[in-house]
Design a protein around this motif. Structure first.
Motif, PDB file in Angstrom:
ATOM      1  N   TYR A  52       0.819  -1.207   0.000  1.00 56.66           N
ATOM      2  CA  TYR A  52       0.000   0.000   0.000  1.00 56.66           C
ATOM      3  C   TYR A  52       0.856   1.263   0.000  1.00 56.66           C
ATOM      4  O   TYR A  52       0.591   2.197  -0.751  1.00 56.66           O
ATOM      5  CB  TYR A  52      -0.938   0.021   1.208  1.00 56.66           C
ATOM      6  CG  TYR A  52      -2.132  -0.870   1.067  1.00 56.66           C
ATOM      7  CD1 TYR A  52      -2.996  -0.751  -0.014  1.00 56.66           C
ATOM      8  CD2 TYR A  52      -2.408  -1.843   2.014  1.00 56.66           C
ATOM      9  CE1 TYR A  52      -4.089  -1.576  -0.152  1.00 56.66           C
ATOM     10  CE2 TYR A  52      -3.504  -2.678   1.890  1.00 56.66           C
ATOM     11  CZ  TYR A  52      -4.347  -2.532   0.804  1.00 56.66           C
ATOM     12  OH  TYR A  52      -5.424  -3.350   0.670  1.00 56.66           O
ATOM     13  N   LEU A  91       2.468   1.658  -3.481  1.00 56.93           N
ATOM     14  CA  LEU A  91       1.512   2.104  -4.493  1.00 56.93           C
ATOM     15  C   LEU A  91       1.089   3.557  -4.271  1.00 56.93           C
ATOM     16  O   LEU A  91       0.898   4.307  -5.239  1.00 56.93           O
ATOM     17  CB  LEU A  91       0.299   1.178  -4.518  1.00 56.93           C
ATOM     18  CG  LEU A  91       0.569  -0.217  -5.080  1.00 56.93           C
ATOM     19  CD1 LEU A  91      -0.667  -1.091  -4.952  1.00 56.93           C
ATOM     20  CD2 LEU A  91       1.021  -0.147  -6.519  1.00 56.93           C
ATOM     21  N   ILE A  92       0.964   3.973  -3.019  1.00 53.75           N
ATOM     22  CA  ILE A  92       0.621   5.369  -2.737  1.00 53.75           C
ATOM     23  C   ILE A  92       1.754   6.292  -3.181  1.00 53.75           C
ATOM     24  O   ILE A  92       1.513   7.336  -3.809  1.00 53.75           O
ATOM     25  CB  ILE A  92       0.301   5.557  -1.244  1.00 53.75           C
ATOM     26  CG1 ILE A  92      -1.042   4.910  -0.920  1.00 53.75           C
ATOM     27  CG2 ILE A  92       0.294   7.025  -0.854  1.00 53.75           C
ATOM     28  CD1 ILE A  92      -1.351   4.820   0.554  1.00 53.75           C
ATOM     29  N   MET A 146       4.018   5.696  -5.478  1.00 50.44           N
ATOM     30  CA  MET A 146       4.074   5.702  -6.944  1.00 50.44           C
ATOM     31  C   MET A 146       2.923   6.518  -7.530  1.00 50.44           C
ATOM     32  O   MET A 146       3.101   7.185  -8.562  1.00 50.44           O
ATOM     33  CB  MET A 146       4.056   4.280  -7.484  1.00 50.44           C
ATOM     34  CG  MET A 146       5.352   3.544  -7.270  1.00 50.44           C
ATOM     35  SD  MET A 146       5.280   1.917  -8.008  1.00 50.44           S
ATOM     36  CE  MET A 146       6.991   1.568  -8.195  1.00 50.44           C
ATOM     37  N   SER A 147       1.773   6.486  -6.892  1.00 53.69           N
ATOM     38  CA  SER A 147       0.646   7.304  -7.357  1.00 53.69           C
ATOM     39  C   SER A 147       0.963   8.787  -7.214  1.00 53.69           C
ATOM     40  O   SER A 147       0.642   9.588  -8.110  1.00 53.69           O
ATOM     41  CB  SER A 147      -0.617   6.958  -6.579  1.00 53.69           C
ATOM     42  OG  SER A 147      -0.977   5.629  -6.794  1.00 53.69           O
ATOM     43  N   LEU A 148       1.567   9.167  -6.102  1.00 50.25           N
ATOM     44  CA  LEU A 148       1.973  10.561  -5.936  1.00 50.25           C
ATOM     45  C   LEU A 148       3.014  10.960  -6.974  1.00 50.25           C
ATOM     46  O   LEU A 148       2.982  12.080  -7.498  1.00 50.25           O
ATOM     47  CB  LEU A 148       2.511  10.786  -4.523  1.00 50.25           C
ATOM     48  CG  LEU A 148       1.483  10.705  -3.397  1.00 50.25           C
ATOM     49  CD1 LEU A 148       2.180  10.801  -2.041  1.00 50.25           C
ATOM     50  CD2 LEU A 148       0.444  11.787  -3.540  1.00 50.25           C
ATOM     51  N   LEU A 169       3.211   9.721  -9.943  1.00 54.11           N
ATOM     52  CA  LEU A 169       2.476   9.879 -11.199  1.00 54.11           C
ATOM     53  C   LEU A 169       1.821  11.248 -11.290  1.00 54.11           C
ATOM     54  O   LEU A 169       1.805  11.869 -12.363  1.00 54.11           O
ATOM     55  CB  LEU A 169       1.405   8.794 -11.330  1.00 54.11           C
ATOM     56  CG  LEU A 169       1.810   7.517 -12.021  1.00 54.11           C
ATOM     57  CD1 LEU A 169       0.653   6.520 -12.008  1.00 54.11           C
ATOM     58  CD2 LEU A 169       2.272   7.760 -13.425  1.00 54.11           C
ATOM     59  N   VAL A 170       1.279  11.735 -10.188  1.00 49.30           N
ATOM     60  CA  VAL A 170       0.646  13.054 -10.187  1.00 49.30           C
ATOM     61  C   VAL A 170       1.675  14.143 -10.470  1.00 49.30           C
ATOM     62  O   VAL A 170       1.441  15.039 -11.294  1.00 49.30           O
ATOM     63  CB  VAL A 170      -0.067  13.301  -8.837  1.00 49.30           C
ATOM     64  CG1 VAL A 170      -0.524  14.746  -8.714  1.00 49.30           C
ATOM     65  CG2 VAL A 170      -1.248  12.359  -8.678  1.00 49.30           C
ATOM     66  N   MET A 184       6.287   8.395 -16.805  1.00 51.11           N
ATOM     67  CA  MET A 184       4.963   7.902 -16.423  1.00 51.11           C
ATOM     68  C   MET A 184       4.814   6.429 -16.779  1.00 51.11           C
ATOM     69  O   MET A 184       4.291   5.637 -15.987  1.00 51.11           O
ATOM     70  CB  MET A 184       3.864   8.715 -17.105  1.00 51.11           C
ATOM     71  CG  MET A 184       3.602  10.049 -16.476  1.00 51.11           C
ATOM     72  SD  MET A 184       2.270  10.934 -17.294  1.00 51.11           S
ATOM     73  CE  MET A 184       0.863  10.064 -16.677  1.00 51.11           C
ATOM     74  N   MET A 218       4.246   3.332 -14.145  1.00 53.17           N
ATOM     75  CA  MET A 218       3.116   2.401 -14.277  1.00 53.17           C
ATOM     76  C   MET A 218       3.601   0.954 -14.381  1.00 53.17           C
ATOM     77  O   MET A 218       2.972   0.048 -13.833  1.00 53.17           O
ATOM     78  CB  MET A 218       2.258   2.785 -15.470  1.00 53.17           C
ATOM     79  CG  MET A 218       1.407   4.000 -15.197  1.00 53.17           C
ATOM     80  SD  MET A 218       0.177   4.309 -16.446  1.00 53.17           S
ATOM     81  CE  MET A 218       1.126   5.254 -17.603  1.00 53.17           C
ATOM     82  N   MET A 231       4.275  -0.050 -10.925  1.00 54.73           N
ATOM     83  CA  MET A 231       3.034  -0.313 -10.185  1.00 54.73           C
ATOM     84  C   MET A 231       2.453  -1.674 -10.554  1.00 54.73           C
ATOM     85  O   MET A 231       1.978  -2.408  -9.679  1.00 54.73           O
ATOM     86  CB  MET A 231       2.017   0.796 -10.458  1.00 54.73           C
ATOM     87  CG  MET A 231       2.378   2.120  -9.838  1.00 54.73           C
ATOM     88  SD  MET A 231       1.248   3.441 -10.268  1.00 54.73           S
ATOM     89  CE  MET A 231      -0.069   3.120  -9.115  1.00 54.73           C
ATOM     90  N   HIS A 291       1.975  -4.842  -7.985  1.00 54.49           N
ATOM     91  CA  HIS A 291       0.698  -5.570  -7.913  1.00 54.49           C
ATOM     92  C   HIS A 291       0.897  -7.060  -8.205  1.00 54.49           C
ATOM     93  O   HIS A 291       0.301  -7.909  -7.544  1.00 54.49           O
ATOM     94  CB  HIS A 291      -0.302  -4.965  -8.888  1.00 54.49           C
ATOM     95  CG  HIS A 291      -1.643  -5.597  -8.845  1.00 54.49           C
ATOM     96  ND1 HIS A 291      -2.503  -5.437  -7.780  1.00 54.49           N
ATOM     97  CD2 HIS A 291      -2.274  -6.419  -9.717  1.00 54.49           C
ATOM     98  CE1 HIS A 291      -3.602  -6.136  -8.010  1.00 54.49           C
ATOM     99  NE2 HIS A 291      -3.484  -6.730  -9.185  1.00 54.49           N
TER     100      HIS A 291
END
Length: 89
Positions: free
Chosen positions: A6, A9-10, A12-14, A16-17, A39, A43, A46, A50
């Protein structure tokens, strides 16, 4: 999923933003190309995270295909920029 997945992934999401902001605001075309490549790399990471935490090897195949596609796109953009970029005839 575990706490490490978690958190990964959080983060990596930040990332990406932040990279998406650079993609939109990038002052030059090469900046946007690098942001787009980054990007795609994030991904792929990510998808790899997963795949590891779901113990599903089929996602690794998806990550490999996505990485190869992103690499070919980066080569295409580099070739485009090498030949002078967009023409305004």
């Amino acid at each position: 999923m575990s706490l490490a997945a978690y958190i990964t992934l959080i983060m990596m999401s930040l990332a990406l933003v932040v990279v998406f902001i650079r993609l939109v605001k990038g002052p030059t075309l090469p900046d946007r190309v690098v942001a787009l490549e980054l990007m795609a790399s994030i991904m792929v990471g990510m998808i790899g995270v997963h795949a590891i935490y779901t113990n599903s090897s089929s996602f690794i195949d998806v990550a490999i295909v996505m990485a190869l596609t992103a690499f070919l796109a980066a080569i295409g953009f580099a070739r485009f920029l090498e030949r002078g970029g967009p023409r305004h005839d």
